[in-house]
Scaffold this active site. Structure first.
Site, PDB file in Angstrom:
ATOM      1  CG  HIS A  34      88.249   7.338  -3.725  1.00  0.00           C
ATOM      2  ND1 HIS A  34      86.973   7.261  -3.239  1.00  0.00           N
ATOM      3  CD2 HIS A  34      88.499   7.704  -5.298  1.00  0.00           C
ATOM      4  CE1 HIS A  34      86.213   7.819  -4.321  1.00  0.00           C
ATOM      5  NE2 HIS A  34      87.132   7.949  -5.415  1.00  0.00           N
ATOM      6  CG  HIS A  37      86.274   3.560  -5.497  1.00  0.00           C
ATOM      7  ND1 HIS A  37      87.341   4.399  -5.613  1.00  0.00           N
ATOM      8  CD2 HIS A  37      85.603   3.998  -6.802  1.00  0.00           C
ATOM      9  CE1 HIS A  37      87.243   4.883  -6.740  1.00  0.00           C
ATOM     10  NE2 HIS A  37      86.145   4.753  -7.591  1.00  0.00           N
ATOM     11  CE  LYS A 149      82.609  12.995  -7.026  1.00  0.00           C
ATOM     12  NZ  LYS A 149      83.108  12.551  -8.435  1.00  0.00           N
ATOM     13  CB  SER A 186      90.074   8.309  -9.188  1.00  0.00           C
ATOM     14  OG  SER A 186      89.087   7.238  -8.744  1.00  0.00           O
ATOM     15  NE  ARG A 187      89.056  12.414 -14.585  1.00  0.00           N
ATOM     16  CZ  ARG A 187      87.599  11.430 -14.979  1.00  0.00           C
ATOM     17  NH1 ARG A 187      86.697  11.468 -14.294  1.00  0.00           N
ATOM     18  NH2 ARG A 187      88.001  10.973 -16.149  1.00  0.00           N
TER      19      ARG A 187
HETATM   20  P1  AMP Z   1      84.880   5.836 -10.940  1.00  0.00           P
HETATM   21  O1  AMP Z   1      85.789   4.631 -10.353  1.00  0.00           O
HETATM   22  O2  AMP Z   1      85.137   7.021 -10.630  1.00  0.00           O
HETATM   23  O3  AMP Z   1      84.057   5.009 -12.134  1.00  0.00           O
HETATM   24  O4  AMP Z   1      83.659   5.321  -9.800  1.00  0.00           O
HETATM   25  C1  AMP Z   1      82.982   4.027  -9.366  1.00  0.00           C
HETATM   26  C2  AMP Z   1      81.804   4.236  -8.560  1.00  0.00           C
HETATM   27  O5  AMP Z   1      82.212   4.989  -7.444  1.00  0.00           O
HETATM   28  C3  AMP Z   1      80.688   5.066  -9.086  1.00  0.00           C
HETATM   29  O6  AMP Z   1      79.340   4.323  -8.866  1.00  0.00           O
HETATM   30  C4  AMP Z   1      80.893   6.334  -8.571  1.00  0.00           C
HETATM   31  O7  AMP Z   1      79.667   6.759  -8.382  1.00  0.00           O
HETATM   32  C5  AMP Z   1      81.297   5.642  -7.251  1.00  0.00           C
HETATM   33  N1  AMP Z   1      82.070   6.940  -6.402  1.00  0.00           N
HETATM   34  C6  AMP Z   1      83.325   7.880  -6.927  1.00  0.00           C
HETATM   35  N2  AMP Z   1      83.247   8.614  -6.006  1.00  0.00           N
HETATM   36  C7  AMP Z   1      82.534   8.435  -4.890  1.00  0.00           C
HETATM   37  C8  AMP Z   1      82.274   9.108  -3.513  1.00  0.00           C
HETATM   38  N3  AMP Z   1      83.211  10.206  -3.286  1.00  0.00           N
HETATM   39  N4  AMP Z   1      81.377   8.712  -2.766  1.00  0.00           N
HETATM   40  C9  AMP Z   1      80.552   7.563  -3.077  1.00  0.00           C
HETATM   41  N5  AMP Z   1      80.726   6.987  -4.462  1.00  0.00           N
HETATM   42  C10 AMP Z   1      81.636   7.497  -5.146  1.00  0.00           C
END
Ligand code: AMP
Length: 285
Positions: A34, A37, A149, A186-187
């Site tokens: 999203h 990322h 986040k 993502s959730r």
């Molecule tokens: P994930 O795919 O959830 O493991 O997240 C991958 C990276 O994206 C991690 O460093 C998260 O902190 C970052 N991330 C997830 N959601 C957000 C958001 N809304 N804003 C900024 N970074 C994010």
């Protein structure tokens, strides 16, 4: 954008970049991409010449009761979004590529990982740091970008870099939110329309703490109690924690000061969401 699924191919591709003397930036993710990322990709592109993104749903960081099997894996959408954002290399290994059957060594995240997120998700941060250490060793980036986040995760990655003497610069980027304040995750795609509306009360709760803080309130109990009233009184919301903590140690300070973090985790229906705000700081800094 080149897409690779093996460690050897990832190393070879990054090796060529290094041989040209270019700086490598790295954005690890679990996919279901999203704008949050993609904002990390933009930061990486500002600070490096070549951006690598990994998409890997890491089984080690999920408890048996959690959503590993259900976690969204929209592979084609992810490829389009990554390419559109300017990712140069997408590393998309499967579990058998990342974890040898006879593996035995893991990273232990320590005391900081036993509070808040770690208390609610025992072993989660050991799994996170183990996969991050492996990905760092595979990609050998100059910089790596994480999101605020996941604030406690970013502090632990910083500790990993310090404690294992990794030569990597960590960049922590602000939280990207929907127009109404909901932190992108993502959730969020698990949420029904009613749950989506209710989930908004997490960011609303944090904003009310920020407002109380800006109006001069420094007493922790008063800040937290005032905000608890803002959380939706809805059968589908269960608060896990709401606290003001030091953003480095995650300990509760005596009184709130600028730079402390207000952190929240709650279950909305069956979906667990987290969010945070830094007191006295613009949310986009
Ligand atoms: P994930 O795919 O959830 O493991 O997240 C991958 C990276 O994206 C991690 O460093 C998260 O902190 C970052 N991330 C997830 N959601 C957000 C958001 N809304 N804003 C900024 N970074 C994010």
């Amino acid at each position: 954008m080149e897409i690779v699924t093996t460690i050897a191919a990832a190393r070879a591709a990054v090796g060529e970049v290094r041989a040209r003397g270019e700086r490598v930036g790295f954005v690890p993710t679990m996919g279901a991409l999203h704008e949050g990322h993609l904002s990390l990709v933009a930061r990486s592109r500002q600070a490096s010449d070549f951006t690598v993104m990994s998409v890997f749903v890491n089984p080690l960081q999920f408890a048996p009761t959690e959503d590993l099997a259900a976690y969204p894996r929209p592979i084609e959408d992810d490829e389009h979004l990554a390419e559109g954002a300017g990712v140069n290399l997408l590393f998309r290994p499967d579990v058998s590529e990342m974890y040898h059957l006879s593996r035995t060594v893991t990273v232990t995240a320590g005391d900081l990982a036993r509070q808040w997120e770690g208390a609610s998700r025992p072993g989660h941060f050991d799994g996170v740091l183990t996969v991050v250490a492996k990905l760092f060793n595979i990609i050998s980036p100059d910089i790596s970008v994480f999101g605020r986040k996941d604030l406690q995760q970013s502090v632990l990655v910083s500790a990993l870099i310090r404690d294992l003497n990794l030569d990597i610069e960590l960049v922590v980027a602000p939280i990207v939110r929907e127009f109404d304040g909901l932190a992108l995750s993502s959730r969020n795609r698990y949420l029904s329309a009613h749950e989506r509306a209710t989930a908004l009360s997490l960011s609303r709760t944090l904003r009310s703490i920020q407002q109380l803080f800006k109006s001069g309130e420094r007493d922790l109990e008063a800040l937290e109690a005032g905000a608890r009233g803002v959380l939706a009184r809805d059968a589908c919301v269960t608060l896990d924690y709401l606290a003001i903590v030091d953003r480095e140690t995650f300990q509760r300070p005596g009184r709130a000061t600028s730079g402390n973090a207000a952190i929240i985790a709650a279950r909305v229906g069956t979906t667990r969401l987290i969010d945070n705000m830094i007191l006295g700081q613009d949310d986009q800094d």
